[in-house]
Design an enzyme around this catalytic site. Structure first.
Site, PDB file in Angstrom:
ATOM      1  N   TYR A 265      24.038  67.115  13.450  1.00  0.00           N
ATOM      2  CA  TYR A 265      24.428  66.076  14.735  1.00  0.00           C
ATOM      3  C   TYR A 265      23.157  65.983  15.625  1.00  0.00           C
ATOM      4  CZ  TYR A 265      25.003  70.886  17.247  1.00  0.00           C
ATOM      5  OH  TYR A 265      24.875  71.802  17.826  1.00  0.00           O
ATOM      6  N   HIS A 315      19.272  69.861  13.876  1.00  0.00           N
ATOM      7  CA  HIS A 315      18.758  68.506  14.120  1.00  0.00           C
ATOM      8  C   HIS A 315      17.635  68.179  13.234  1.00  0.00           C
ATOM      9  CE1 HIS A 315      20.967  68.990  17.733  1.00  0.00           C
ATOM     10  NE2 HIS A 315      20.061  69.708  18.450  1.00  0.00           N
TER      11      HIS A 315
END
Length: 339
Positions: A265, A315
């Site tokens: 995400y 990430h």
């Protein structure tokens, strides 16, 4: 108030200009003035005004949301997406909701409708989802990251000159004002990264799970939530009317449109950048990327070779960096890399 007066004056001037232009063009084409009816006038003014706004969405020298500059940008930038959640737009498509629940793998999430109802009985439920962005004007955003490249940059005064100054997570300013500025209008956090904010700073909660929304309720009332996957502050001093909620659907929009599924995400950094692109007309980035020696660290740290915040695992920092570089290359944002 002064901004509203200037905006009203500009709109009045535009309406008068369009009216007179249309009148004289009509007169020159027919030789005699055509009778103008109120409905015709409204339609004519509306059409001309829409054309004007289409080609000049703001009064900046270059307006970020302007289409037709880059096909790459136009494919990704969806101006209809609303960055903030309120009581009226909280309902999400089922696929978005299920995607959001998987971000931090909640096992037994509480019913979202119940959470939202309770949440917006405490924090503002009628907030403008684009922070009262006006049709005309030039709103400038400074998005201040936490990179060590801010050290000895002396960007402070320049950062503070912006209309909006966005910071994220722990980001201190005390003692670093010369390099990072002292002004903050919006501070993006999640429960695990929360720090107390200045009195007039709006907290923008970035919820990665339904517990984060429940934490806001708890932290402003009972203080019963003290732990998520790590200890979190049971109570916060932020005024309830200064609490805003980053929309989970907007997180998915950033993930799908801008990151194209890279990482698990988006980071708070890229979420701040895309958020600012939807509420401002000009966006300047400070404190993103490595320092001049290639090291990745926070500007308040004394271990410049740390690099921990780049290798977060969830990430894709390299892809996110490529996105901001591409935006800068087509002059949609500016990136200041330190001096």
């Amino acid at each position: 108030m002064a901004m509203r007066k200037r905006t009203l004056k500009l709109l009045t001037f535009l309406v008068l200009f369009i009216f007179l232009t249309s009148f004289f063009l009509n007169y020159s084409h027919t030789g005699v003035p055509t009778t103008w009816f109120p409905k015709q006038m409204v339609l004519e003014l509306s059409a001309n005004f829409r054309k004007l706004i289409k080609f000049q969405p703001c009064t900046c020298a270059s307006c970020l949301s302007q289409h037709g500059v880059s096909a790459w940008f136009d494919q990704r930038f969806n101006q209809t997406m609303q960055p903030l959640m309120n009581a009226h737009n909280a309902l999400m498509p089922q696929d978005t909701y299920q995607w959001w629940l998987r971000l931090q793998r909640e096992r037994k999430p509480r019913n979202l409708s119940d959470i939202v109802q309770e949440l917006f009985s405490i924090v503002p439920g009628d907030v403008d989802p684009v922070l009262e962005k006006r049709v005309v004007g030039c709103r400038r955003c400074a998005v201040v990251g936490n990179s060590g490249n801010l050290r000895e940059s002396f960007y402070g005064a320049e950062i503070d000159s912006h209309d909006f100054v966005l910071r994220m997570n722990k980001a201190p300013t005390l003692g670093f004002e010369a390099d990072v500025g002292s002004k903050t209008t919006h501070h993006l956090v999640y429960p695990e990264s929360f720090r107390e904010l200045g009195e007039n700073v709006s907290m923008v909660l970035v919820p990665f799970k339904s517990t984060d929304l429940q934490w806001v309720i708890s932290a402003t009332t009972t203080g019963t939530i003290t732990h998520t996957y790590v200890p979190v502050p049971p109570k916060i001093k932020v005024k309830q009317d200064k609490i805003l909620i980053y929309h989970p659907a907007f997180i998915k929009y950033v993930f799908d449109n801008w990151l194209q599924g890279h990482g698990r995400y988006p980071s708070t950094g890229i979420l701040s950048v895309i958020f600012s692109m939807h509420v401002c007309d000009e966006v300047d980035l400070y404190g993103f990327g490595a320092d001049s020696k290639g090291n990745w660290h926070h500007y308040w740290e004394n271990n410049p070779s740390a690099g921990a915040f780049r290798k977060t695992g969830v990430h894709d920092a390299d892809f996110e960096s490529n996105v901001t570089a591409a935006l800068a290359a087509i002059n949609k944002i500016r990136i200041f890399k330190g001096r």
